[in-house]
Scaffold this active site. Structure first.
Site, short mmCIF file in Angstrom:
data_model
loop_
_atom_site.label_atom_id
_atom_site.label_comp_id
_atom_site.label_asym_id
_atom_site.label_seq_id
_atom_site.Cartn_x
_atom_site.Cartn_y
_atom_site.Cartn_z
N SER A 98 -5.65 -2.94 1.18
CA SER A 98 -6.56 -2.84 0.11
C SER A 98 -6.21 -3.28 -1.21
O SER A 98 -7.07 -3.58 -2.22
CB SER A 98 -6.72 -1.27 -0.25
N SER A 119 -1.33 -1.81 2.76
CA SER A 119 -2.13 -2.57 1.69
C SER A 119 -1.28 -3.23 0.58
O SER A 119 -1.94 -3.87 -0.20
CB SER A 119 -2.72 -1.40 0.89
N LYS A 172 -3.20 -2.62 -10.19
CA LYS A 172 -4.37 -2.27 -9.27
C LYS A 172 -4.82 -1.31 -9.97
O LYS A 172 -4.49 -0.21 -10.42
CB LYS A 172 -3.62 -1.91 -8.14
N1 GLN Z 1 -5.86 -0.79 5.87
C1 GLN Z 1 -5.38 0.45 5.98
C2 GLN Z 1 -6.51 1.39 5.67
O1 GLN Z 1 -7.67 1.19 5.80
C3 GLN Z 1 -4.17 0.67 4.91
C4 GLN Z 1 -4.81 0.89 3.32
C5 GLN Z 1 -3.66 1.30 2.47
O2 GLN Z 1 -2.67 0.85 2.83
N2 GLN Z 1 -3.99 1.80 1.37
O3 GLN Z 1 -6.20 2.65 5.65
#
Ligand code: GLN
Length: 494
Positions: free
Chosen positions: A158, A182, A79
């Site tokens: 994400s 995420s 990532k």
């Molecule tokens: N969807 C969540 C956010 O937008 C979690 C994102 C994440 O875990 N990095 O914050």
């Protein structure tokens, strides 16, 4: 040959390499070709085929010499939130474009230490903020699964580049990070597995910071066994991260015994949220039935502060983000925008205005607001108190059960644009994943079925602190029972 090699699991690749059925170079070449053929998915921000081949050659040499590491020759995607030495690292933001770290993050370094091959840097929501991979400055990532009318769907976020690449079989597995879901939500949206370990198991050193008290790295792969293999390499004490846990790393693979007899599976009554689709409800029930059939006991539990988890998360995470992202000032990293005769402040402002995307700016503004002198007590302090109550709910629940079962997400993958104009609808995706993040608990998603359109759905397990082993063991039993066999059609191969 190429398609066959990319279909193997990490465990099968490991065995095949050991038995010399194929070489690491052959395995890597098959994946490089698959990556090239799948550019339409936009899963990668940077591909590193030459580096991968060099690493594969070294893996073959180590295998021949009998001193190969546990991941020798396994082709992974990283990532693009992990700093990688000599390879551009952007967090999918323009503000970091062109930033080439001179150091390797601890987690990606651990994978390299164990012999892994890295195919490149995977796309994500900008600074890991999002649930659909629509906030990347490098374009949307497509889910390899398409909707009933052939429409493109989001891969979740994400870690959307990671989920898409693993599901499309262009990488054997990938790293993800999880701040509020995420790893788990994109895994569910693409029919793969992913685990977020206990906060502190994986070092945050060299991972671009979003919300430091929540950020945790973890693996995403096509099987629970593969997650267990990767997690072992990724975890471990790191003196460079002050929240790293100085504890031995269990052999997670050994936990996959298939035996869940006598385990108590908690079903939180508060997770029966309004408007949950019948298919998700049904899958959840199916999960309980599978575990009961395997000899576990189902117990109802209560997590009374669940309804405050999302608002708490969306105060704590932006607050920390606003502080962490202050460092992008146009001086130390990446992009700089300096209008003529600009003062230092003008340069900061112009750089940040041009460099950050909309969602990132929204979070910085929310975070700055909740931390400001007049509102700190009303928002931030209250959210911190709620966070403690949410963690205490789990502690009480684990007096009655060993692991908690819930759906991973309230829906299957959705279409691009369907939620991107409505941040609240987007934030609702995290309703089941955020509580475990706030409490720092290990949690995984395992593919357990498909909806009426053939789209993958995941089940979610939350464990006691440091008890990844039970989470993986129960996930493995669900995986065996579900026999999830959906596979995306390779429409991107022309
Ligand atoms: N969807 C969540 C956010 O937008 C979690 C994102 C994440 O875990 N990095 O914050």
């Amino acid at each position: 040959m190429a398609t066959e090699l990319t279909d193997l699991t990490v465990a099968q690749m490991r065995d095949g390499l050991k038995a010399k059925s194929f070489s690491a170079v052959e395995l890597t070449q098959a994946h490089i070709s698959a990556v090239e053929a799948a550019r339409e998915l936009n899963a990668f921000i940077v591909e590193t085929p030459e580096l991968a081949l060099e690493q594969a050659k070294a893996a073959d040499a180590a295998i021949a010499a009998g001193n190969a590491g546990p991941l020798a020759g396994i082709p992974l995607g990283i990532k693009d939130l992990f700093a990688t030495k000599g390879v551009q690292t952007t967090a999918a933001s323009k503000i970091l474009e062109g930033f080439v770290p001179t150091y390797e993050s601890t987690v990606s370094g651990n994978l390299l230490r164990d012999g892994a091959v890295t195919l490149g840097k995977l796309n994500l929501d900008q600074f890991a903020m999002g649930s659909s991979n629509e906030t990347s400055a490098f374009g949307n990532v497509l889910n390899p699964y398409r909707g009933p009318n052939g429409e493109h769907l989001v891969p979740g976020g994400s870690s959307g580049g990671s989920s898409s690449a693993v599901a499309a079989r262009i990488v054997a597995a990938a790293t993800g990070t999880d701040t509020g879901g995420s790893i788990r939500q994109p895994a569910a949206f693409t029919g793969i597995s992913g685990i977020k370990p206990t906060y502190g198991r994986c070092s945050r050193w060299g991972v671009v910071a979003f919300a430091s008290s929540l950020d945790q790295a973890g693996p995403m792969a096509r099987t629970i066994e593969d997650c267990a293999i990767l997690l072992k390499s990724m975890c471990g004490f790191d003196p460079k991260d002050s929240t790293s846990l100085d504890l031995p790393v269990p052999d997670f693979e050994k936990a996959l015994t298939g035996d869940v007899r006598g385990l108590k599976i908690g079903i939180p009554k508060e997770y029966r949220v309004d408007g949950m689709p019948a298919e998700i409800e049904k899958l959840w029930q199916q999960g309980m039935d599978w575990l009961k059939a395997a000899g576990a006991e189902i117990v109802e539990i209560s997590l009374p502060h669940t309804k405050y988890a999302l608002p708490t998360y969306y105060i704590v995470a932006p607050a920390e983000a606003s502080s962490n992202l202050a460092r992008y000032d146009g001086v130390r990293y990446g992009q700089r925008v300096a209008p003529e005769n600009a003062s230092l402040i003008d340069m900061y402002e112009a750089t940040r205005a041009a460099g950050f995307g909309h969602e990132v700016k929204r979070r910085i503004m929310i975070g700055t607001y909740v931390l400001s002198a007049g509102y700190y007590d009303a928002y931030y302090v209250k959210a911190q108190r709620l966070r403690t109550l949410i963690a205490q709910d789990f502690e009480k629940a684990y007096q009655q059960c060993d692991v908690i079962l819930t759906p991973t997400a309230p829906s299957a993958a959705f279409a691009f644009g369907s939620k991107s104009d409505d941040p609240l609808a987007m934030y609702l995706n995290d309703v089941f994943t955020v509580p475990a993040s706030l409490a720092g608990l290990p949690a995984l998603s395992v593919p357990a079925g498909v909806d009426a359109d053939g789209l993958p759905l995941g089940l979610h397990l939350i464990g006691r602190k440091l008890d990844e082993e039970t989470v993986l063991k129960v996930g493995h039993v669900i995986e065996q029972a579900a026999q999830f066999s959906a596979k995306p059609e390779k429409w991107w191969v022309k």
